[in-house]
Enzyme design. Structure first.
Site: not given
Length: 312
Positions: A144, A173
């Site tokens: 992330y 992400k």
């Protein structure tokens, strides 16, 4: 806990709502509000659920509270869609504890944020993710990248090295407006590497680059059009997907009128999706000027209709 999507990286696709964390008006965790929120999300076409990301205010919660949210969300989802919980922390011990619980609960993958505040070097980030991946070899791990909050940007070359060393590091992400970043990551890691957009106005462009979905804050209060954008894209209906991309502009601007998730939770309270729109301190309630801006933006959209009293 069993789930048909447990550790299934192929299931991580589409519009995955990064769910807010419900709190009562006095700031207590409101786990009772989660099942209704999740049922509504799935009725609107959401393809997956995430908790514990930036929109869920994890740094304002204890680890015990984060674990409670993971369990309540997994119970409410009940294997109907993939579960992609955020399990990262600034401490390795906490990250491992949260990730272990995500695996036990049948998560499709764990979303592990770059450790925040410390501003780790790339070598430190590589070691960090390597330890998580090695500890949970059977659980897909998604990096992330959120430099605006973590104060560090994981370099594409670092992601590439992690991918080659650890087969269970399967995706990223991208919550950065540096659109070149994901292109370099996919070039480093291969076209089968999962790329998810965490920037609302890059959801459609990310799909065009080879991404497989998005986590959009807008999905908290307008999940239908966010999911339909993905559905149209994979169906080859680019005209509809592009139309939704532009149609969503005012809904994207609204939740960032002030710090996320303050505006989104205010909107959800107006829509009776949340009993209380409180965001925990140090976040403050949505200011009057921002409320007017949010009302004006939502009035431009056919997808969200605030009650008359809220528009007065």
């Amino acid at each position: 806990m069993s789930s048909p999507f447990a550790a299934d990286v192929t299931a991580v696709r589409g519009a995955i709502t990064p769910l807010v964390t419900p709190f009562t008006a006095d700031g207590a965790l409101d786990l009772g509000a989660l099942p209704g929120l999740i049922d509504w999300q799935l009725e609107q076409g959401t393809h997956g659920i995430s908790v514990g990301g930036s929109t869920g205010e994890p740094t304002s919660m204890t680890i015990a509270e984060r674990l409670d949210v993971l369990r309540a969300a997994a119970d409410a989802i009940d294997g109907r869609v993939p579960f992609l919980p955020g399990t990262g922390s600034a401490l390795m011990k906490e990250t491992l504890e949260l990730t272990a619980e995500a695996e036990r609960l049948g998560a499709a993958a764990a979303l592990v944020v770059t450790p925040y505040y410390s501003r780790a070097q790339q070598d430190g980030l590589e070691r960090w993710y390597g330890e998580v991946a090695t500890t949970f070899p059977d659980l897909p791990i998604i990096v992330y990248n959120v430099p605006i909050r973590a104060a560090v940007d994981i370099a594409p070359a670092t992601v590439g090295r992690l991918r080659r060393k650890h087969p269970n590091i399967v995706g990223i992400k991208e919550t950065t407006r540096d659109f070149e970043h994901v292109s370099y990551v996919l070039d480093e890691c291969g076209s089968d590497f999962i790329a998810l957009s965490g920037i609302e106005l890059l959801c459609y462009p990310m799909l065009c680059l080879g991404g497989v979905g998005h986590l959009s804050c807008v999905g908290n209060f307008a999940p239908g059009p966010v999911a339909r954008l993905y559905d149209a894209f994979v169906a080859g209906d680019h005209a509809t997907a592009r139309g939704l991309h532009y149609d969503l502009h005012p809904l994207v601007d609204a939740p960032f009128s002030e710090t996320n998730p303050v505006p989104a939770k205010w909107v959800m309270e107006q829509l009776d999706l949340l009993p209380s729109g409180l965001a925990r301190p140090p976040l403050a309630p949505l200011g009057d000027a921002a409320q007017e801006r949010v009302r004006g933006l939502l009035a431009r959209s056919p997808h969200v209709n605030l009650p008359t009293a809220a528009n007065a």
